[in-house]
Design an enzyme around this catalytic site. Structure first.
Site, PDB file in Angstrom:
ATOM      1  NE  ARG A 273      72.817   7.986  39.804  1.00 53.37           N
ATOM      2  CZ  ARG A 273      73.347   8.076  38.593  1.00 53.37           C
ATOM      3  NH1 ARG A 273      74.207   9.046  38.335  1.00 53.37           N
ATOM      4  NH2 ARG A 273      73.032   7.218  37.639  1.00 53.37           N
TER       5      ARG A 273
ATOM      6  NE  ARG B  40      74.347   6.220  30.903  1.00 54.20           N
ATOM      7  CZ  ARG B  40      73.737   5.030  30.816  1.00 54.20           C
ATOM      8  NH1 ARG B  40      72.605   4.833  31.444  1.00 54.20           N
ATOM      9  NH2 ARG B  40      74.277   4.054  30.130  1.00 54.20           N
TER      10      ARG B  40
ATOM     11  CG  HIS C 262      74.108   0.168  41.197  1.00 55.07           C
ATOM     12  ND1 HIS C 262      72.893  -0.370  41.542  1.00 55.07           N
ATOM     13  CD2 HIS C 262      73.839   1.444  40.808  1.00 55.07           C
ATOM     14  CE1 HIS C 262      71.930   0.521  41.360  1.00 55.07           C
ATOM     15  NE2 HIS C 262      72.475   1.631  40.924  1.00 55.07           N
TER      16      HIS C 262
END
Length: 684
Positions: free
Chosen positions: A374, A404, A434
């Protein structure tokens, strides 16, 4: 999967976490504007919960009985339980906003006015604002009962309007108006009067001016009620990681706004016949019908303007320097001598930016490899990587397109990076990347030397001001040689095993975590002091929970700090008498993942990007890493010790699931986030 062990349902546990957020909105020791923002966070959390978790449960509810037995719970029963809890929480939310927050704002001479509370002068001001700024943005849709109902966007706010003719009710008309909301633009600060401050919402501005929208129709009365539809946000994707994948992802994102309806939040004052009309037209399950107040998308209140005193918000906590680490000197030269830990948000993310910027211009740097999940809206991380590519460095960026709700932004950054010469990898088939790792190769004295940054949180300068995370700088060749192997695997889409120091998902995290727990079990059985301390966002993996119950029964003391979902049940005889769990909710989001094991007095400390969930252990690329520098290790142990002593913002996770504030025997008040800041500020 283990059978017959005590477990809290993960969805119910999540709702319990969101209730802790609501507790902050109710806490009178929290500054008033911050309490409004906690209401906004609660609302935003609940939106995502319905878009993802409730959407998944609805899909599972169609399974047959045998499949439900394998699942371990009945999705339909859980959905009913969710609705009961959410309705109660919405009642409490409405009470806090209407009967508590608004009254306390009034005590501060701040008034939120609705359309019925505007006097003539303020009404004229609102009318002028509406005509100049709002009217041209509105697109009313008249509803024909014989035509299909208009498609409602996911999470958009609408007014469901009825134009009533009392003499001929059959000629009453229905309409929809989408409310244009964009964070702070939702609020209009009105002219001050007699030292009184006034704010109104765009919702009420439109209500006040409805007659200017529908003036061509005959009516005796206008009724308007706010509604918000939350849709299924899960994506169905082409699995090929290629240009076709980006195309498929883009198409799926466009479809997300048209996913199956999951929840209709509606003004509880709406007449029943209008509610029934919507339920029929939207084909909505009654589980998803949630009565609320007149304002939806309350997440916008995160930008609620403070027109009062500065003490209505948290006092600033300026970023602290890291002792011994200077931004004015070469960061590589400093890291070469020892490891450094950045404790976010107490210390500045600028150290990470400085690391990347120096790498971008240093002639000795040859390669940069980084994983990104992100990113900030105007990412300085991205700009540094682009600068490095322009300076002739090989830059390998592993950008996770499936993060997401950040998919669209990450597609944009992918295109931007590729245009500037960065080598972008979109991720690994079926596995989200991740991990939060960066490796720099620097040519020194005829050989390659590596420097790295490994973290528990994203390379995101915006969230770094709000999220509690740890970020490690190291030149340790034992760790960095394994990062070289890991990045090689990412480039070739190969999962390697056999890391000595790193704990890497999806192949080894579960095995190594079990091994670390088993070592404590073995020590406890021979009478050694054995304990485990784990901090994370969520603990839901049932196999690991069963292993922790086994450790409890062997005599291992277990302390857990878990912000969100927690499926383990402490204090159950024969399972968890030695397990204590707390959750800390305060001004910063507790996001760090820390594992500590007694190890016969020579504690092992790991930081990791992984929560203890099946997805993180088995279906993502996650990286855990040991803390080998003794000074850094002591710093982490001190921070965790402060958190374990919190008796101000810590709640107990217990078998009653009641979020009771934790009290300790100490007469000294411990508020972990404040005390950690002071510890780092005055640490010598």
């Amino acid at each position: 999967m283990p059978k017959n062990i005590p477990l809290i349902n993960r969805e119910i546990s999540w709702l319990s976490f969101n209730d802790r957020v609501l507790q902050e909105a109710a806490d009178k020791t929290v500054p008033l504007i911050e309490r409004i923002r906690f209401l906004a966070i609660f609302s935003s959390n609940l939106d995502e919960f319905y878009r993802v978790r409730v959407a998944t449960l609805n899909r599972l509810s169609s399974l047959n009985t045998k499949a439900k037995e394998l699942l371990g719970f009945n999705p339909r029963k859980t959905l009913n339980e969710i609705k009961n809890i959410v309705v109660q929480q919405e009642h409490r939310f409405n009470y806090l906003y209407r009967d508590v927050i608004l009254k306390e704002l009034e005590q501060q001479k701040i008034f939120i006015l609705n359309e019925q509370q505007l006097n003539v002068s303020r009404g004229l001001y609102v009318k002028n604002y509406f005509r100049e700024k709002v009217l041209s943005t509105l697109v009313p849709v008249m509803i024909d009962k014989n035509e299909p109902f208009p498609e409602l966007k996911d999470r958009a706010i609408y007014f469901f309007v009825r134009l009533v003719q009392h003499k001929n009710l059959e000629k009453s008309r229905l309409a929809l108006i989408e409310i244009p909301t964009d964070g702070s633009n939702r609020f209009l600060v009105l002219p001050e009067s007699n030292k009184l401050k006034f704010i109104t919402l765009i919702d009420d501005i439109i209500r006040y001016c409805l007659d200017e929208i529908f003036f061509i129709f005959k009516y005796d009365q206008i009724e308007s009620y706010s509604i918000q539809l939350t849709r299924d946000a899960e994506l169905n994707l082409d699995k090929h990681v290629s240009d076709k994948f980006i195309e498929a992802l883009t198409k799926s994102l466009n479809k997300r706004s048209k996913g199956r309806p999951m929840r209709l939040l509606y003004d509880k004052d709406m007449p029943l016949d209008m509610v029934n009309y919507l339920v029929d037209k939207l084909d909505l399950n009654t589980d998803g019908l949630i009565p609320g107040n007149r304002y939806h998308n309350f997440k916008d209140f995160i930008s609620f303007p403070n027109v009062g005193d500065e003490n209505l918000e948290y006092l600033p906590m300026p970023s602290l320097p890291v002792q011994g680490l200077s931004i004015m000197s070469s960061i590589f030269a400093q890291i070469a001598k020892r490891d450094y830990l950045i404790n976010l948000p107490y210390q500045s993310f600028d150290y990470i930016i400085h690391f990347l910027r120096e790498a971008a211009i240093d002639p000795k740097v040859k390669e940069i490899s980084i994983t990104l999940y992100r990113l900030a809206e105007n990412s300085r991380v991205i700009h540094a990587l682009i600068n490095a590519a322009k300076n002739g460095k090989k830059v390998y960026c592993f950008l996770e397109l499936k993060a997401r709700f950040d998919e669209q932004a990450n597609i944009y950054w992918t295109n931007r990076l590729e245009e500037e010469g960065v080598i972008v990898n979109y991720g690994i088939l079926d596995y989200k990347v991740h991990s939060k790792i960066c490796l720099v190769k620097r040519h020194e004295r005829g050989k390659d030397i590596y420097y790295s940054n490994l973290a528990t949180g994203n390379f995101n300068e915006k969230t770094a001001k709000l999220y509690g995370d740890h970020s490690l700088f190291t030149a340790n060749p034992e760790i960095n040689s394994e990062l070289v192997k890991l990045f090689e695997g990412l480039r070739t889409q190969t999962f390697y095993k056999g890391y000595k120091h790193l704990i890497v998902s999806p192949l080894e995290s579960r095995q190594k975590l079990n091994s670390l727990i088993n070592h404590e079990i073995k020590n406890a059985k021979v009478g050694k002091n054995a304990y485990i301390i784990l901090k994370m966002n969520s603990l839901t993996d049932e196999d690991v929970i069963a292993k922790l119950y086994e450790a409890n029964n062997a005599g291992v003391s277990i302390k857990l700090i878990i912000r969100g979902m927690c499926c383990i049940v402490p204090g159950v005889v024969g399972f968890s008498e030695r397990i204590e769990v707390i959750s800390i909710i305060d001004r910063f989001l507790e996001h760090a993942r820390v594992w500590i094991f007694a190890n016969s007095g020579e504690e092992k400390v790991y930081l990791t990007s992984a929560d203890i969930m099946a997805r993180n252990l088995d279906h993502r690329v996650e990286v855990g890493f040991p803390i080998l520098d003794q000074e850094v290790k002591l710093e982490i142990l001190k921070i965790i010790d402060i958190q374990l002593k919190d008796n101000s913002k810590a709640r107990e996770i217990n078998k009653l699931n009641n979020n009771r504030y934790r009290k300790t025997k100490s007469k000294v008040s411990v508020r972990a986030q404040t005390d950690i800041y002071h510890y780092l500020k005055y640490k010598k």
